[in-house]
Design an enzyme around this catalytic site. Structure first.
Site, PDB file in Angstrom:
ATOM      1  N   GLY A 299      65.563  37.423  85.977  1.00 43.72           N
ATOM      2  CA  GLY A 299      65.802  38.402  87.034  1.00 43.72           C
ATOM      3  C   GLY A 299      66.573  37.761  88.179  1.00 43.72           C
ATOM      4  O   GLY A 299      67.377  36.851  87.972  1.00 43.72           O
ATOM      5  N   GLU A 300      66.342  38.255  89.391  1.00 45.02           N
ATOM      6  CA  GLU A 300      66.965  37.735  90.619  1.00 45.02           C
ATOM      7  C   GLU A 300      68.465  38.019  90.700  1.00 45.02           C
ATOM      8  O   GLU A 300      69.124  37.623  91.651  1.00 45.02           O
ATOM      9  CB  GLU A 300      66.771  36.212  90.768  1.00 45.02           C
ATOM     10  CG  GLU A 300      65.356  35.726  90.766  1.00 45.02           C
ATOM     11  CD  GLU A 300      65.256  34.197  90.862  1.00 45.02           C
ATOM     12  OE1 GLU A 300      66.305  33.520  91.037  1.00 45.02           O
ATOM     13  OE2 GLU A 300      64.137  33.677  90.766  1.00 45.02           O
TER      14      GLU A 300
END
Length: 334
Positions: A299-300
């Protein structure tokens, strides 16, 4: 325009189609910008963070505090997205969409907090209709400011303990697929934790019954960060920006967005195939062709950051590579 772009691509000093997906990306970007010489300006990845009430049910192996702790890590420039952003000259913006924490003001933190975490969708809807509209409004303001700074390509990342559960519920509801296909480990580290997560989510699905309208799905199972990403994508499309789609959670947000404005697919570049279970089926449902498959599931916005150099390569070959005519190279025999 499409014929002119395709001709330009085909006449580069290479066999037809030999740059593969890069040729598709070059064509897509040229069509979005209606230009034979497209440009990428001020690429930006925006990370939306929010907490989820469902985390209280034990769907994650990590405590909810990790959400705010990781936001602080982003602000301290110590996370993977910070590293890849620096490497590839991407601006990184962090948004508090609804974290269960009071942050001190910080020049790199955008305050768009709706509340300190969503409702727990095991017993109630995660968001109210008003909260969803607030998410869309705040996201539009954020994207508008970034667009007005000169950015024409934007990616979205997320942080929120429990948000793979939210994404699985959204995917299952809209794609009409069983939760077994949509649910992955997320932060869970073993099969027992995954089995427990799946059991909890099935109970939640039984509690709410059949929900298929996209906005109602977002209210029922969404997160503040998921709703703001969805709103941000819609805003970016209306400004004709290129939209880099990251992994499982952001693709779930996109799933809502594409049902609201189907034409958004023209601007969407799917950056990577997440190793999170369900993402492959979700991309297949969307008929999307991801740029890379690196078994990432962080993610991120990290998928956007590692794929961005490939997007740059597509634009650069279109603009800078010699044609058969300009290079004096013979084309193939008929």
């Amino acid at each position: 325009m499409i014929q002119d772009l395709q001709h330009k691509i085909d006449m580069k000093t290479k066999p037809l189609g030999s740059l593969g997906i890069l040729e598709n990306i070059a064509l897509q970007i040229g069509l979005v910008q209606q230009s034979l010489t497209p440009v990428l300006n001020k690429p930006t990845v925006v990370i939306f963070a929010g907490d989820h009430g469902i985390a209280a049910e034990g769907v994650s192996a990590y405590p909810q505090e990790v959400t705010y702790q990781m936001v602080l890590n982003f602000l301290n420039k110590g996370a993977a997205i910070n590293v890849f952003g620096r490497q590839n000259d991407l601006a990184i913006k962090i948004v508090d969409a609804g974290v269960k924490y009071d942050f001190e003001s910080h020049p790199d933190l955008i305050d768009a907090k709706i509340a300190k975490g969503t409702g727990n969708f095991s017993i109630e809807k995660a968001l109210t209709a008003d909260q969803v509209q607030m998410c869309f409004s705040k996201a539009d303001q954020i994207v508008t400011a970034i667009f007005e700074s000169g950015c024409n390509i934007i990616g979205f990342g997320e942080m929120g303990i429990g948000n793979t559960s939210s994404a699985a519920m959204i995917m299952s509801s809209i794609c009409h697929l069983p939760l077994e296909i949509c649910t992955g480990k997320g932060t869970a580290s073993n099969n027992d934790q995954l089995a427990n997560k799946l059991r909890i989510l099935k109970e939640c699905q039984s509690f709410h019954g059949i929900v298929s309208d996209p906005m109602e799905v977002l209210e029922t199972y969404g997160g503040f960060e998921v709703a703001q990403i969805c709103g941000a994508m819609l805003s970016a499309y209306k400004k004709n920006m290129l939209i880099m789609v990251d992994g499982f959670i952001t693709t779930a947000a996109y799933l809502i967005a594409v049902h609201l404005i189907p034409e958004i697919k023209n601007n969407a570049i799917f950056c990577h195939l997440s190793d999170e279970s369900g993402h492959q089926q979700l991309l297949a449902y969307l008929e999307a062709d991801p740029l890379v498959s690196l078994r990432m599931r962080l993610g991120e916005g990290t998928g956007c950051a590692v794929a961005y150099p490939l997007i740059k390569s597509a634009v650069h070959f279109l603009n800078e590579m010699a044609s058969f005519e300009s290079a004096g190279v013979s084309t193939k025999n008929n």
